[in-house]
Design a protein around this motif. Structure first.
Motif, PDB file in Angstrom:
ATOM      1  N   GLN A 172      49.532  33.828  69.396  1.00  0.00           N
ATOM      2  CA  GLN A 172      49.954  34.912  70.293  1.00  0.00           C
ATOM      3  C   GLN A 172      51.448  34.801  70.603  1.00  0.00           C
ATOM      4  N   VAL A 173      51.937  33.582  70.771  1.00  0.00           N
ATOM      5  CA  VAL A 173      53.380  33.394  70.985  1.00  0.00           C
ATOM      6  C   VAL A 173      54.150  33.795  69.718  1.00  0.00           C
ATOM      7  N   PHE A 174      53.615  33.459  68.570  1.00  0.00           N
ATOM      8  CA  PHE A 174      54.255  33.881  67.307  1.00  0.00           C
ATOM      9  C   PHE A 174      54.409  35.412  67.273  1.00  0.00           C
ATOM     10  N   ASN A 175      53.338  36.120  67.630  1.00  0.00           N
ATOM     11  CA  ASN A 175      53.405  37.590  67.671  1.00  0.00           C
ATOM     12  C   ASN A 175      54.465  38.074  68.651  1.00  0.00           C
ATOM     13  N   ALA A 176      54.488  37.458  69.806  1.00  0.00           N
ATOM     14  CA  ALA A 176      55.436  37.872  70.848  1.00  0.00           C
ATOM     15  C   ALA A 176      56.875  37.653  70.373  1.00  0.00           C
ATOM     16  N   GLN A 177      57.107  36.527  69.709  1.00  0.00           N
ATOM     17  CA  GLN A 177      58.461  36.241  69.207  1.00  0.00           C
ATOM     18  C   GLN A 177      58.836  37.216  68.101  1.00  0.00           C
ATOM     19  N   ARG A 178      57.869  37.540  67.263  1.00  0.00           N
ATOM     20  CA  ARG A 178      58.112  38.465  66.152  1.00  0.00           C
ATOM     21  C   ARG A 178      58.583  39.827  66.670  1.00  0.00           C
ATOM     22  N   PHE A 179      58.056  40.217  67.821  1.00  0.00           N
ATOM     23  CA  PHE A 179      58.437  41.513  68.380  1.00  0.00           C
ATOM     24  C   PHE A 179      59.395  41.384  69.575  1.00  0.00           C
ATOM     25  N   GLN A 180      60.109  40.240  69.589  1.00  0.00           N
ATOM     26  CA  GLN A 180      61.189  40.029  70.550  1.00  0.00           C
ATOM     27  C   GLN A 180      60.819  40.224  72.016  1.00  0.00           C
ATOM     28  N   LEU A 181      59.631  39.824  72.393  1.00  0.00           N
ATOM     29  CA  LEU A 181      59.295  39.838  73.815  1.00  0.00           C
ATOM     30  C   LEU A 181      60.061  38.715  74.513  1.00  0.00           C
ATOM     31  N   ASP A 182      60.575  38.996  75.707  1.00  0.00           N
ATOM     32  CA  ASP A 182      61.224  37.967  76.516  1.00  0.00           C
ATOM     33  C   ASP A 182      60.155  36.987  77.011  1.00  0.00           C
ATOM     34  N   LEU A 183      60.257  35.740  76.599  1.00  0.00           N
ATOM     35  CA  LEU A 183      59.201  34.770  76.937  1.00  0.00           C
ATOM     36  C   LEU A 183      59.587  33.863  78.110  1.00  0.00           C
ATOM     37  N   SER A 184      60.749  34.138  78.726  1.00  0.00           N
ATOM     38  CA  SER A 184      61.186  33.271  79.833  1.00  0.00           C
ATOM     39  C   SER A 184      60.246  33.301  81.048  1.00  0.00           C
ATOM     40  N   PRO A 185      59.448  34.374  81.274  1.00  0.00           N
ATOM     41  CA  PRO A 185      58.526  34.325  82.430  1.00  0.00           C
ATOM     42  C   PRO A 185      57.314  33.408  82.238  1.00  0.00           C
ATOM     43  N   TYR A 186      57.209  32.742  81.079  1.00  0.00           N
ATOM     44  CA  TYR A 186      55.989  31.974  80.791  1.00  0.00           C
ATOM     45  C   TYR A 186      56.323  30.520  80.444  1.00  0.00           C
ATOM     46  N   PRO A 187      56.913  29.786  81.403  1.00  0.00           N
ATOM     47  CA  PRO A 187      57.388  28.427  81.080  1.00  0.00           C
ATOM     48  C   PRO A 187      56.274  27.462  80.686  1.00  0.00           C
ATOM     49  N   THR A 188      55.102  27.602  81.275  1.00  0.00           N
ATOM     50  CA  THR A 188      54.018  26.674  80.938  1.00  0.00           C
ATOM     51  C   THR A 188      53.533  26.935  79.512  1.00  0.00           C
ATOM     52  N   ILE A 189      53.361  28.216  79.195  1.00  0.00           N
ATOM     53  CA  ILE A 189      52.960  28.580  77.831  1.00  0.00           C
ATOM     54  C   ILE A 189      53.978  28.046  76.825  1.00  0.00           C
ATOM     55  N   MET A 190      55.252  28.215  77.122  1.00  0.00           N
ATOM     56  CA  MET A 190      56.269  27.815  76.147  1.00  0.00           C
ATOM     57  C   MET A 190      56.399  26.295  76.034  1.00  0.00           C
ATOM     58  N   ARG A 191      56.139  25.599  77.138  1.00  0.00           N
ATOM     59  CA  ARG A 191      56.117  24.131  77.065  1.00  0.00           C
ATOM     60  C   ARG A 191      54.977  23.664  76.156  1.00  0.00           C
ATOM     61  N   ILE A 192      53.804  24.273  76.332  1.00  0.00           N
ATOM     62  CA  ILE A 192      52.649  23.906  75.497  1.00  0.00           C
ATOM     63  C   ILE A 192      52.899  24.305  74.036  1.00  0.00           C
TER      64      ILE A 192
END
Lengths: 214, 214
Positions: A172-192
């Motif tokens: 799901q993070v791969f998809n979000a990055q592919r479509f340039q979603l700002d992921l800074s609101p999800y620090p726990t997800i990004m740490r994992i």
């Protein structure tokens, strides 16, 4: 054991991670979602999975569709390196985290849905991207809360070893990055996500590493 | 045991059926999806389920969201009258059938999605109904094939006793009927729906029978 897969399919990506985490060998059978109006809808693949959706697993004993059902089956029939915790409450939590991605988030950004939006509903590319971002952000916000608010979250979604939940989070993070979603609101997800990215099981399951990658 | 529920929520309806099939008593706590911008998004409910989605189950030992995770938890912790078969291949099939509804079909017709279509995308009521029909028909067609093509289908989705798959099938048919979808292309689904409708467990879980029904 055969896995019917498409390199960029989020659901197939989940199962590739699970197979790798459990150290299971498999043969990847590519099914192209865009060729010939979708190879997954053709009779050859329908004979494996009548639903006409990827992925499917065939281990000789059973042919199974649906990524979460496949991963549960692998965990039951090959119990080494389990992807679900030993306690019922923990299993429930891991399944709920997985479904937050697999039922609440990913289906809304699926290729066939995007095609309907631009084809039947004739919405613009900009509005399509807005749709994708909205549902990915909504789903990831729910996931972030479930992870950040719970002491059972560890190096991974549930404790310090990867589970079914991590198999869903990373694609799901791969998809979000592919479509340039700002992921800074999800620090726990990004740490994992960072912890997962260090493991060969996740690296080798990445879309770019697949034989059918374009 | 408390179930946070809304009478018309398809996901809550699944869990009500499962609780009834297993003969488990519970207290229904109504959460109104439309009042106050959605009671499920308010702090009182977020304290139970941070994801802000219905249903949630709290049995004192665990608070769990996601209908399929709740039903699996109930089946593991209260093993009488199981809702999953004893064999791994059978369990995989039942889970795949359930996910065909819960991941591939229902999320696309959810209230929040319909609101986005008419609100943000400003599509007409007619196009909204077309969207609902398209995704329900697509999902039910996949389910019909999975049921009709498999000798393991019995009086119910898998054999002759109800399972998790039937807990998902019935609420999806309810939704389809509510929005006047033509159900004649799905004879196997409708035969199973008829078998379920004869059982008190399904009758008592029906939206119209709930204390918060409108």
């Amino acid at each position: 054991m055969k896995l019917y897969t498409y390199f960029r399919s989020s659901a197939a990506y989940r199962v590739r991670i699970a197979l790798n985490l459990k150290g299971l060998d498999y043969e990847a059978v590519p099914v192209h979602l865009l060729r010939d109006g979708g190879e997954q809808l053709q009779p050859a693949y329908r004979a494996v999975n009548p639903a006409g959706l990827l992925p499917a697993l065939d281990d000789g004993a059973a042919a199974i569709g649906q990524s979460l059902a496949i991963i549960e089956y692998l965990d039951e029939t090959r119990p080494q390196l389990p992807l679900l915790p030993a306690d019922a409450a923990g299993r429930a939590r891991v399944r709920a985290l997985a479904l937050t991605v697999a039922a609440d988030t990913h289906p809304l950004g699926n290729l066939r849905v995007l095609k309907y939006l631009t084809g039947e509903l004739k919405i613009s590319e900009e509005m399509k991207l807005g749709w994708q971002h909205h549902w990915m952000a909504t789903g990831l916000a729910a996931l972030e809360r479930l992870l950040a608010d719970d002491a059972r979250t560890g190096r991974f979604c549930h404790g310090d070893t990867p589970t079914l939940a991590d198999c869903c989070l990373v694609p799901q993070v791969f998809n979000a990055q592919r479509f340039q979603l700002d992921l800074s609101p999800y620090p726990t997800i990004m740490r994992i996500h960072g912890a997962c990215a260090e493991l060969p099981a996740f690296q080798q399951a990445h879309p770019a590493q697949q034989a059918d990658a374009e």
